[in-house]
Every structure is written in structure tokens, then in C-alpha cells.
Design a protein around this motif. Sequence first.
Motif, PDB file in Angstrom:
ATOM      1  N   LYS A  44      -4.024  12.344   5.585  1.00 24.93           N
ATOM      2  CA  LYS A  44      -3.287  12.375   6.846  1.00 24.93           C
ATOM      3  C   LYS A  44      -1.836  12.693   6.506  1.00 24.93           C
ATOM      4  O   LYS A  44      -1.206  11.947   5.744  1.00 24.93           O
ATOM      5  CB  LYS A  44      -3.408  11.009   7.532  1.00 24.93           C
ATOM      6  CG  LYS A  44      -4.884  10.592   7.700  1.00 24.93           C
ATOM      7  CD  LYS A  44      -5.076   9.418   8.639  1.00 24.93           C
ATOM      8  CE  LYS A  44      -4.471   8.145   8.145  1.00 24.93           C
ATOM      9  NZ  LYS A  44      -4.932   6.958   8.925  1.00 24.93           N
TER      10      LYS A  44
ATOM     11  N   PHE B   8     -12.408   3.803  12.634  1.00 22.50           N
ATOM     12  CA  PHE B   8     -12.866   4.449  11.396  1.00 22.50           C
ATOM     13  C   PHE B   8     -14.345   4.135  11.166  1.00 22.50           C
ATOM     14  O   PHE B   8     -15.153   5.011  10.885  1.00 22.50           O
ATOM     15  CB  PHE B   8     -12.080   3.937  10.165  1.00 22.50           C
ATOM     16  CG  PHE B   8     -10.589   4.161  10.211  1.00 22.50           C
ATOM     17  CD1 PHE B   8     -10.039   5.296  10.780  1.00 22.50           C
ATOM     18  CD2 PHE B   8      -9.715   3.228   9.650  1.00 22.50           C
ATOM     19  CE1 PHE B   8      -8.661   5.505  10.805  1.00 22.50           C
ATOM     20  CE2 PHE B   8      -8.341   3.426   9.659  1.00 22.50           C
ATOM     21  CZ  PHE B   8      -7.822   4.557  10.239  1.00 22.50           C
TER      22      PHE B   8
ATOM     23  N   LEU C 140       0.849  -1.190   0.000  1.00 19.52           N
ATOM     24  CA  LEU C 140       0.000   0.000   0.000  1.00 19.52           C
ATOM     25  C   LEU C 140       0.886   1.241   0.000  1.00 19.52           C
ATOM     26  O   LEU C 140       1.880   1.307   0.724  1.00 19.52           O
ATOM     27  CB  LEU C 140      -0.902   0.032   1.236  1.00 19.52           C
ATOM     28  CG  LEU C 140      -2.146  -0.847   1.180  1.00 19.52           C
ATOM     29  CD1 LEU C 140      -3.036  -0.581   2.367  1.00 19.52           C
ATOM     30  CD2 LEU C 140      -2.925  -0.583  -0.099  1.00 19.52           C
TER      31      LEU C 140
ATOM     32  N   TRP D 208      -7.226  -5.138   4.354  1.00 19.07           N
ATOM     33  CA  TRP D 208      -7.559  -3.928   3.584  1.00 19.07           C
ATOM     34  C   TRP D 208      -7.385  -4.175   2.083  1.00 19.07           C
ATOM     35  O   TRP D 208      -7.035  -3.270   1.320  1.00 19.07           O
ATOM     36  CB  TRP D 208      -6.638  -2.765   3.981  1.00 19.07           C
ATOM     37  CG  TRP D 208      -6.736  -2.283   5.387  1.00 19.07           C
ATOM     38  CD1 TRP D 208      -5.975  -2.685   6.444  1.00 19.07           C
ATOM     39  CD2 TRP D 208      -7.596  -1.267   5.905  1.00 19.07           C
ATOM     40  NE1 TRP D 208      -6.321  -1.988   7.575  1.00 19.07           N
ATOM     41  CE2 TRP D 208      -7.308  -1.115   7.272  1.00 19.07           C
ATOM     42  CE3 TRP D 208      -8.595  -0.473   5.325  1.00 19.07           C
ATOM     43  CZ2 TRP D 208      -7.983  -0.207   8.083  1.00 19.07           C
ATOM     44  CZ3 TRP D 208      -9.257   0.442   6.139  1.00 19.07           C
ATOM     45  CH2 TRP D 208      -8.940   0.568   7.495  1.00 19.07           C
TER      46      TRP D 208
ATOM     47  N   ARG E  41       0.779   4.192   1.248  1.00 21.50           N
ATOM     48  CA  ARG E  41       1.120   5.008   2.410  1.00 21.50           C
ATOM     49  C   ARG E  41       2.312   4.476   3.195  1.00 21.50           C
ATOM     50  O   ARG E  41       3.138   5.256   3.657  1.00 21.50           O
ATOM     51  CB  ARG E  41      -0.078   5.248   3.332  1.00 21.50           C
ATOM     52  CG  ARG E  41      -0.512   4.083   4.173  1.00 21.50           C
ATOM     53  CD  ARG E  41      -1.199   4.596   5.453  1.00 21.50           C
ATOM     54  NE  ARG E  41      -0.233   5.206   6.374  1.00 21.50           N
ATOM     55  CZ  ARG E  41      -0.550   5.753   7.516  1.00 21.50           C
ATOM     56  NH1 ARG E  41      -1.804   5.826   7.893  1.00 21.50           N
ATOM     57  NH2 ARG E  41       0.373   6.259   8.325  1.00 21.50           N
TER      58      ARG E  41
ATOM     59  N   ASP F 162      -6.512  -4.815  12.534  1.00 27.39           N
ATOM     60  CA  ASP F 162      -5.971  -3.458  12.696  1.00 27.39           C
ATOM     61  C   ASP F 162      -6.909  -2.687  13.628  1.00 27.39           C
ATOM     62  O   ASP F 162      -8.070  -2.440  13.279  1.00 27.39           O
ATOM     63  CB  ASP F 162      -5.905  -2.799  11.302  1.00 27.39           C
ATOM     64  CG  ASP F 162      -5.478  -1.343  11.344  1.00 27.39           C
ATOM     65  OD1 ASP F 162      -5.342  -0.770  12.444  1.00 27.39           O
ATOM     66  OD2 ASP F 162      -5.299  -0.774  10.251  1.00 27.39           O
TER      67      ASP F 162
ATOM     68  N   ASP G 263       0.897   4.624  14.217  1.00 23.33           N
ATOM     69  CA  ASP G 263      -0.357   4.656  13.454  1.00 23.33           C
ATOM     70  C   ASP G 263      -1.384   3.623  13.931  1.00 23.33           C
ATOM     71  O   ASP G 263      -2.556   3.919  14.049  1.00 23.33           O
ATOM     72  CB  ASP G 263      -0.107   4.490  11.945  1.00 23.33           C
ATOM     73  CG  ASP G 263      -1.284   5.056  11.158  1.00 23.33           C
ATOM     74  OD1 ASP G 263      -1.340   6.284  11.013  1.00 23.33           O
ATOM     75  OD2 ASP G 263      -2.168   4.290  10.751  1.00 23.33           O
ATOM     76  N   ARG G 264      -0.934   2.376  14.184  1.00 28.38           N
ATOM     77  CA  ARG G 264      -1.847   1.327  14.661  1.00 28.38           C
ATOM     78  C   ARG G 264      -1.436   0.932  16.077  1.00 28.38           C
ATOM     79  O   ARG G 264      -0.244   0.672  16.321  1.00 28.38           O
ATOM     80  CB  ARG G 264      -1.744   0.111  13.758  1.00 28.38           C
ATOM     81  CG  ARG G 264      -2.140   0.393  12.326  1.00 28.38           C
ATOM     82  CD  ARG G 264      -1.813  -0.816  11.464  1.00 28.38           C
ATOM     83  NE  ARG G 264      -2.387  -0.681  10.136  1.00 28.38           N
ATOM     84  CZ  ARG G 264      -2.235  -1.583   9.180  1.00 28.38           C
ATOM     85  NH1 ARG G 264      -1.539  -2.679   9.406  1.00 28.38           N
ATOM     86  NH2 ARG G 264      -2.791  -1.404   8.004  1.00 28.38           N
TER      87      ARG G 264
ATOM     88  N   ASN H 252     -11.115   3.304   3.599  1.00 27.68           N
ATOM     89  CA  ASN H 252      -9.828   3.845   3.105  1.00 27.68           C
ATOM     90  C   ASN H 252      -9.756   3.716   1.584  1.00 27.68           C
ATOM     91  O   ASN H 252     -10.684   3.227   0.936  1.00 27.68           O
ATOM     92  CB  ASN H 252      -8.645   3.150   3.780  1.00 27.68           C
ATOM     93  CG  ASN H 252      -8.255   1.865   3.063  1.00 27.68           C
ATOM     94  OD1 ASN H 252      -9.106   1.212   2.460  1.00 27.68           O
ATOM     95  ND2 ASN H 252      -6.986   1.516   3.118  1.00 27.68           N
TER      96      ASN H 252
ATOM     97  N   ASN I 245      -7.238   0.266  14.251  1.00 28.07           N
ATOM     98  CA  ASN I 245      -7.798   1.488  13.671  1.00 28.07           C
ATOM     99  C   ASN I 245      -9.134   1.246  12.974  1.00 28.07           C
ATOM    100  O   ASN I 245      -9.994   2.123  12.925  1.00 28.07           O
ATOM    101  CB  ASN I 245      -6.862   2.068  12.593  1.00 28.07           C
ATOM    102  CG  ASN I 245      -5.633   2.695  13.178  1.00 28.07           C
ATOM    103  OD1 ASN I 245      -5.526   2.848  14.387  1.00 28.07           O
ATOM    104  ND2 ASN I 245      -4.685   3.050  12.325  1.00 28.07           N
TER     105      ASN I 245
ATOM    106  N   GLN J   9      -9.716   7.153   2.227  1.00 23.88           N
ATOM    107  CA  GLN J   9      -8.761   7.697   3.197  1.00 23.88           C
ATOM    108  C   GLN J   9      -7.360   7.408   2.702  1.00 23.88           C
ATOM    109  O   GLN J   9      -7.097   6.294   2.242  1.00 23.88           O
ATOM    110  CB  GLN J   9      -8.956   6.997   4.554  1.00 23.88           C
ATOM    111  CG  GLN J   9      -7.849   7.271   5.528  1.00 23.88           C
ATOM    112  CD  GLN J   9      -7.877   6.445   6.799  1.00 23.88           C
ATOM    113  OE1 GLN J   9      -7.169   6.751   7.722  1.00 23.88           O
ATOM    114  NE2 GLN J   9      -8.687   5.410   6.886  1.00 23.88           N
TER     115      GLN J   9
HETATM  116  C1  BGC Z   1      -4.129   3.259   8.366  1.00 26.34           C
HETATM  117  C2  BGC Z   1      -4.767   3.750   7.097  1.00 26.34           C
HETATM  118  C3  BGC Z   1      -4.582   2.727   5.998  1.00 26.34           C
HETATM  119  C4  BGC Z   1      -4.922   1.334   6.455  1.00 26.34           C
HETATM  120  C5  BGC Z   1      -4.531   0.300   5.430  1.00 26.34           C
HETATM  121  C6  BGC Z   1      -4.661   1.896   8.694  1.00 26.34           C
HETATM  122  O1  BGC Z   1      -4.128   1.440   9.886  1.00 26.34           O
HETATM  123  O2  BGC Z   1      -4.388   4.164   9.422  1.00 26.34           O
HETATM  124  O3  BGC Z   1      -4.198   4.986   6.756  1.00 26.34           O
HETATM  125  O4  BGC Z   1      -5.405   3.041   4.924  1.00 26.34           O
HETATM  126  O5  BGC Z   1      -4.285   1.017   7.652  1.00 26.34           O
HETATM  127  O6  BGC Z   1      -3.170   0.246   5.266  1.00 26.34           O
END
Ligand code: BGC
Length: 370
Positions: free
Chosen positions: A282, A171, A37, A205, A39, A165, A113-114, A235, A167, A261
Motif C-alpha cells: 500500500k 481483510f 511496526l 497484530w 509502516r 482495528d 487508515d483505520r 499482514n 480494518n 501485507q
Molecule cells: C493497517 C495495516 C497494518 C496493521 C497493523 C492495519 O490497520 O491497515 O497496514 O498491517 O494495521 O499495524
Amino acid sequence: MKKSLVVMAALMAATVMAVPASAEGEKVGISMPTQSLERWNRDGAYLKEQFEEAGYEVELTYSDNDQQKQVNDIQNLISDGVNLLVVSAIDGQALNTVMDEAVEANIPVIAYDRLIMHDGSTYYVSFDNYTVGVLQGQYVVDTLDLENAGDKVYNIEFTAGDPADNNAGFFFNGAFDTLKPYIDAGTLNVVSGQTDFDTVATAQWDTQTAMERMQNILGSYYADGTQLDVALCSNDSTAMGVTQAIESDYAGDNTVIITGQDADEANLKNIVDGKQSMSVYKALANEAIVTLDVAKAILAGETVDESFIESAGWEFDCAYDVESYETTPGHVCPSFLLVPNVVTADNIEEVLVAPGYYEQHDDGYYYAVQ
Ligand code: BGC
């Protein structure tokens, strides 16, 4: 969901954090989930650059979304003698053994982040994940003017992220909580009836998985000409799959509102082309800056608490939160949460280009500035 931020401040403090005497000889291990991915490639690059510029030696690993590989990668970082770990977990529940080993070796771990569901996570640096979902939901509310919808009914389907995850639930809940009043009132209709997180979740994801699930939904519930108005996706990787399913398997001729996202380049292209409606941006470079500053302070033995935000001198907003992220029942991981932003075709220039994060190329599309 618990959601109260202790401090939310515009941070332009005059004092700048003292840099620890020297990062000489100190080594930081960075464990990222995957390069598949967009990011995480950027996260890895920004973090490596930030830490190296500050004088640290950096070892950066990617674990191909393979949880066992991540355990091995972190174990190797520990045996290589890192002084601090920055970890973005593939599966927040699956790192217990290696986290125990880090604690045993006195290595502080920043959950990046996570959240890692282990009390050895010293600090958590992320964005306000619940707000990411709220922004997606609110975009739908505003775009369809649901407040004034009268008897109109709009059809919606949900696609969430990876249950491994931590997160993903934030979300989804942020978006769902925002839209629930309209679902309850009958203004929004989830035609498939799939509103439960585990049912709408997308393992890893994955774009293909999200596409196939949406193809099934379209085949089962929309093949008779029922109009789909909104595809709420958590996302960009899932939005990409859902967009493909809509292109291939949806007979309707209306434009479906699709949320996302990350402002991935391929999704920004879809936003410019009118295939995706919005994304939540972000600023990963800022997430890396916070991580570096917190790491420096930990390694210098300084206190990292609410007052840290004031002394940090960041030119962006960040909140210190000691309530939202529990690693085990009753144990909260102190968190630094940055602020996400909505991106649409109308504000790409303002949100992404003006601050220098992206640039427009000759093909008319937008690409991240590295
Ligand atoms: C991140 C996202 C991302 C997703 C998939 C999440 O933990 O916060 O920004 O889209 O993971 O990689």
C-alpha cells in the motif's frame, strides 16, 4: 459485506486543486498508533513532511499501542489548539470521549487508515481494505490453481489481525470470502477448524502472539506429519510470527504459502529468501497525499465529495466511497480508498522499485526510500 464503490476512476484530471490562500498559522495534529511496526513510522514521516511542506505546523504523536495514551495524546493536541486532527486509531471504539471533545471544539477529524467508530470522523482515508484480503485469497487460488485442483486437498490455516482495528475484519472477510467456495468444496481444509474471525484474530497484530498461536496449531494438528500448504496471514507482522513458528515447529518439508501485507523490509527479505510468498503493498506516500489534499479542502471550507477526486489531479487511483464504512448504524463516513497491489519475488522490481518506493541495496534486499 457491503462492498460497492461509487466511483473508481483513473485520475489524471487536468485541473489541479487550488491550494488554499495560506496555511499560515494553521496547525495539524497527527496521532499514530505505534512506532513498533514499520509502516506507522513511514506514515508519520510522510504525513509530517507533506503537511509541513504545505505550510502547516505539525504535532505528531505515537501512542505505543496504548489506547489510553492515545486518548491523552489527542486531548493534548486539542488543547494545543490544532485546527485539524489526523488519527489512526489503536481501538476504533475507544475514542468516543475525545472525539466528542474534538466535535465540541469544531476540529475536523480525518480517520487515517483505520476507521474511528464515531460520527465525528469527517472523512476516512485508507486503502480498499476488503480488496487487500481478496488479493491475498486470490493469490492462494491462483498459486494452487484451485479451480483445477480436482480431488486434491490443500491444508490451510488463518491468522487475522487485531479485533480493535476495524480494518482487520475487512481483510479477513476479503480473504475468507474468496477462499470459502474452495473450503465448502473440500479443496481447502482448515485442519484446526479455526475459521471464525475472533478465534484467528491477533491482539495488537503482535508477531509473538501470532507465532505462539501458530506453534500451538502446529503442535496440535500437524505434529503427525500432516502437511500445511497455506498460512493465510492478514499482514506482515503476523506473517513474521507465523513464519517463525513454521521454521521452529513444523516438521514438513514443503514450502508453505504465506501471505502478508505492508511490504515491510524484513518481510521483503523473507520474500526474496523464499520464506514468505507475497505481501500486499500500500503506497503510504500516496495515502499521505490524499490526506493532505482532503485536509486542505476541509480547512478552506471547500466541498469534499465525489467531484473532489476529479479536481485533485492525483497520479494514482483512488475511489470515493459512501457505502462501505459505517461509524454508527446508518451513518456512513465518506471515504477515499486507494488501491493495494500484490508483491511477490517476481514483481518487486516492477511494483516497488520502478515507481521509486524501494531500492535494492548491495546485500540484495529491498529497502524503502524515505
Ligand atoms: C493497517 C495495516 C497494518 C496493521 C497493523 C492495519 O490497520 O491497515 O497496514 O498491517 O494495521 O499495524
